[in-house]
Motif scaffolding. Structure first.
Motif, PDB file in Angstrom:
ATOM      1  N   ILE A 111       0.893  -1.173  -0.110  1.00  0.00           N
ATOM      2  CA  ILE A 111      -0.059  -0.095  -0.108  1.00  0.00           C
ATOM      3  C   ILE A 111       0.940   1.112   0.057  1.00  0.00           C
ATOM      4  N   VAL A 112       1.919   1.135   0.873  1.00  0.00           N
ATOM      5  CA  VAL A 112       2.905   2.574   0.802  1.00  0.00           C
ATOM      6  C   VAL A 112       3.636   2.659  -0.447  1.00  0.00           C
ATOM      7  N   GLU A 113       3.964   1.243  -0.992  1.00  0.00           N
ATOM      8  CA  GLU A 113       4.579   1.450  -2.348  1.00  0.00           C
ATOM      9  C   GLU A 113       3.678   2.027  -3.520  1.00  0.00           C
ATOM     10  N   ALA A 114       2.431   1.563  -3.459  1.00  0.00           N
ATOM     11  CA  ALA A 114       1.562   2.041  -4.426  1.00  0.00           C
ATOM     12  C   ALA A 114       1.339   3.477  -4.127  1.00  0.00           C
TER      13      ALA A 114
ATOM     14  N   ASN B  55       1.783   9.067  -6.218  1.00  0.00           N
ATOM     15  CA  ASN B  55       2.410  10.330  -5.855  1.00  0.00           C
ATOM     16  C   ASN B  55       3.241  10.966  -6.705  1.00  0.00           C
ATOM     17  N   GLU B  56       4.133   9.912  -7.350  1.00  0.00           N
ATOM     18  CA  GLU B  56       5.135  10.088  -8.437  1.00  0.00           C
ATOM     19  C   GLU B  56       4.587  10.174  -9.935  1.00  0.00           C
ATOM     20  N   ALA B  57       3.424   9.577  -9.972  1.00  0.00           N
ATOM     21  CA  ALA B  57       2.667   9.644 -11.449  1.00  0.00           C
ATOM     22  C   ALA B  57       1.862  10.836 -11.696  1.00  0.00           C
ATOM     23  N   VAL B  58       1.040  11.162 -10.526  1.00  0.00           N
ATOM     24  CA  VAL B  58       0.075  12.211 -10.528  1.00  0.00           C
ATOM     25  C   VAL B  58       0.645  13.597 -11.075  1.00  0.00           C
ATOM     26  N   PRO B  59       1.900  14.011 -10.762  1.00  0.00           N
ATOM     27  CA  PRO B  59       2.479  15.257 -11.351  1.00  0.00           C
ATOM     28  C   PRO B  59       2.679  15.007 -12.592  1.00  0.00           C
ATOM     29  N   LEU B  60       2.762  14.008 -13.332  1.00  0.00           N
ATOM     30  CA  LEU B  60       3.229  13.764 -14.600  1.00  0.00           C
ATOM     31  C   LEU B  60       1.862  14.056 -15.516  1.00  0.00           C
TER      32      LEU B  60
ATOM     33  N   THR C  72       2.016   2.938 -14.237  1.00  0.00           N
ATOM     34  CA  THR C  72       0.985   2.035 -14.325  1.00  0.00           C
ATOM     35  C   THR C  72       1.035   0.662 -14.313  1.00  0.00           C
ATOM     36  N   GLY C  73       1.919   0.304 -14.994  1.00  0.00           N
ATOM     37  CA  GLY C  73       2.438  -1.378 -14.987  1.00  0.00           C
ATOM     38  C   GLY C  73       2.757  -1.707 -13.501  1.00  0.00           C
ATOM     39  N   ARG C  74       3.701  -0.753 -13.091  1.00  0.00           N
ATOM     40  CA  ARG C  74       4.135  -1.203 -11.658  1.00  0.00           C
ATOM     41  C   ARG C  74       2.879  -1.232 -10.636  1.00  0.00           C
ATOM     42  N   LEU C  75       2.031  -0.334 -10.793  1.00  0.00           N
ATOM     43  CA  LEU C  75       0.969  -0.458 -10.051  1.00  0.00           C
ATOM     44  C   LEU C  75      -0.027  -1.879 -10.308  1.00  0.00           C
ATOM     45  N   VAL C  76      -0.223  -2.123 -11.481  1.00  0.00           N
ATOM     46  CA  VAL C  76      -0.760  -3.137 -11.893  1.00  0.00           C
ATOM     47  C   VAL C  76      -0.035  -4.597 -11.411  1.00  0.00           C
TER      48      VAL C  76
END
Length: 168
Positions: free
Chosen positions: A121-124, A129-134, A149-153
């Motif tokens: 959960i922490v990693e996700a 948080n890293e993806a949203v500004p992009l 996105t691949g990492r989240l999946v």
């Protein structure tokens, strides 16, 4: 005269700023949940911290949904904006539900599978948080967003495997 006309035009919301603020609350809540999952940690204080972040997230969600209704041109599809902010809000709601369950059942030591899922959960949350500004420039950041996105999946698949192992 121009001021009157300008007030008639639809408002413009800071969608990206609100997404980024919401993602930051996800990270803070996830870290508090991780602390809560550690053995021998005071649950009341951490539960309150997660609950405060959940309230912050709810307020950001309300602001976002209001901005979507008031804005004529949004940075991307209204449905996608609503889906993303709702999914982020659901994630923090689930963190709070887990924290409340830990408190309710007075769990002082979690099974390894439970701690592993909390770590995911922490990693996700960090990846989100890293993806949203992009999202501010999807065309320039498309490849990175695809990778994140691949990492989240992948994390979701890991969580499913850990959950199944924990149920055994």
């Amino acid at each position: 005269m121009f001021g009157w006309f300008q007030r008639l035009l639809p408002q413009r919301g800071d969608f990206f700023g609100m997404f980024e603020a919401h993602a930051a609350t996800l990270v803070e809540a996830a870290k508090a949940l991780q602390e809560l999952a550690s053995n021998g940690v005071s649950t009341r204080e951490l539960l309150q911290s997660i609950q405060d972040r959940e309230h912050d997230a709810d307020e950001l969600t309300r602001e976002m949904l209001t901005a979507v209704r008031k804005t004529f041109l949004t940075p991307f599809d209204r449905g996608a904006i609503k889906s993303l902010i709702t999914a982020m809000d659901d994630a923090i709601d689930e963190m709070l539900a887990a924290a409340r369950a830990i408190d309710l059942y007075q769990l002082r030591e979690l099974r390894p599978e439970m701690r592993d899922i909390v770590n995911l959960i922490v990693e996700a949350a960090n990846i989100t948080n890293e993806a949203v500004p992009l999202l501010r420039n999807v065309s320039a950041n498309g490849a990175t967003l695809h990778q994140l996105t691949g990492r989240l999946v992948s994390l979701e698949g890991e969580a499913d495997d850990i959950h199944a192992a924990g149920l055994k």
